[in-house]
Design a protein around this motif. Sequence first.
Motif, PDB file in Angstrom:
ATOM      1  N   SER A 253      58.412  44.040  36.888  1.00 50.39           N
ATOM      2  CA  SER A 253      57.944  42.737  37.173  1.00 50.39           C
ATOM      3  C   SER A 253      56.362  42.836  37.293  1.00 50.39           C
ATOM      4  O   SER A 253      55.745  44.059  37.467  1.00 50.39           O
ATOM      5  CB  SER A 253      58.482  42.165  38.441  1.00 50.39           C
TER       6      SER A 253
ATOM      7  N   ASP B  51      54.664  45.674  39.373  1.00 43.68           N
ATOM      8  CA  ASP B  51      55.819  46.379  39.693  1.00 43.68           C
ATOM      9  C   ASP B  51      56.323  47.148  38.456  1.00 43.68           C
ATOM     10  O   ASP B  51      57.209  46.673  37.981  1.00 43.68           O
ATOM     11  CB  ASP B  51      56.474  45.979  40.378  1.00 43.68           C
TER      12      ASP B  51
ATOM     13  N   ARG C 208      56.067  47.163  31.220  1.00 45.23           N
ATOM     14  CA  ARG C 208      55.565  45.992  32.220  1.00 45.23           C
ATOM     15  C   ARG C 208      56.014  44.954  31.389  1.00 45.23           C
ATOM     16  O   ARG C 208      56.288  44.827  29.980  1.00 45.23           O
ATOM     17  CB  ARG C 208      54.047  46.170  31.893  1.00 45.23           C
ATOM     18  N   PRO C 209      55.859  43.800  32.008  1.00 41.75           N
ATOM     19  CA  PRO C 209      56.373  42.380  31.377  1.00 41.75           C
ATOM     20  C   PRO C 209      55.301  42.019  30.387  1.00 41.75           C
ATOM     21  O   PRO C 209      54.061  42.058  30.627  1.00 41.75           O
ATOM     22  CB  PRO C 209      56.632  41.341  32.465  1.00 41.75           C
TER      23      PRO C 209
ATOM     24  N   ARG D  10      58.172  36.380  33.721  1.00 36.00           N
ATOM     25  CA  ARG D  10      59.512  36.876  33.747  1.00 36.00           C
ATOM     26  C   ARG D  10      59.832  38.499  33.893  1.00 36.00           C
ATOM     27  O   ARG D  10      58.750  39.149  33.533  1.00 36.00           O
ATOM     28  CB  ARG D  10      60.365  36.437  32.452  1.00 36.00           C
ATOM     29  N   PRO D  11      60.685  38.696  34.244  1.00 34.72           N
ATOM     30  CA  PRO D  11      60.753  40.385  34.518  1.00 34.72           C
ATOM     31  C   PRO D  11      61.198  40.906  32.893  1.00 34.72           C
ATOM     32  O   PRO D  11      61.477  40.394  32.165  1.00 34.72           O
ATOM     33  CB  PRO D  11      62.098  40.496  35.319  1.00 34.72           C
TER      34      PRO D  11
ATOM     35  N   ARG E 214      62.940  44.394  31.107  1.00 36.17           N
ATOM     36  CA  ARG E 214      64.043  45.332  31.145  1.00 36.17           C
ATOM     37  C   ARG E 214      64.014  46.225  29.925  1.00 36.17           C
ATOM     38  O   ARG E 214      63.705  45.797  28.753  1.00 36.17           O
ATOM     39  CB  ARG E 214      65.494  44.544  31.440  1.00 36.17           C
TER      40      ARG E 214
END
Length: 255
Positions: free
Chosen positions: A163, A166, A235-236, A241-242, A244
């Motif tokens: 995120s 993070d 990283r996004p 938005r997150p 994955r």
Amino acid sequence: MNDRAAPVPPPDPHAAPDPAAYGDDLAATLRASGSRVVPAEEFHRRTGTAPQAWASFARHWEKLAPDPYAAARGTRRLRRYGAFTFDAVTGEARPTAHTPFVQPEASNPLYVDVRRDFEPLTGAFLADPVLHTVLGLLGRAATGLESHRRWLAKVHPFRVLASPGDAGEPTPEGMHRDGVTLVSSLLVGRANAEGGQSTVTRLDGSPVLSTTLAEPGALLVGDDRGTLHGVSPLRPRDVGRPARRDVLVATFAPA
């Protein structure tokens, strides 16, 4: 005397899928260069993985469990873990009893001799035909590197999350070995993600390859005896938005 491996002929696009023969092709490349990237289209074609079967396989990543050991180091990661015995003669992979995961000695520096208890693979995952196709392919490639009949395959489905502020750390330990014969990473999916570049080097740090697995089905395979590997942070792309990154990591070592 020329010790270089003979070049592997390109596959016949009209030939029927033969994962065992494909495993032989991978082994030949690994003996020559130490690592190989298989594009997604090639993986699906050479293994005969149909879109519907792949979609069913990818849904297992929606049922992973939090990794408390990664969380203690600030990484948001979901995973499960299981192991199989692989018979190189029959090509059969059989699940073993579930036990804690212990990193082999002189490999991952973060967790050597640490018994990590992860949630087991679900019954549906253990029986998934795509998983068994992948294990058959990789088991054949491992046997092409070392002539053993019985292998222990360790299987780790991962989801790394990131995120804004993070970053996700697919390999918080940095460049490392897994202490096995063959190591692999199969991209199952990624969304809203930047980064996640895989790098492979020789043990002395000299470069072998760098690649970003971007398409579901892209596969990175390495001879773990003579290489190190690592993955850059995730990283996004859209900070609202997150992000994955879903991968299947499978390793093979003599049983």
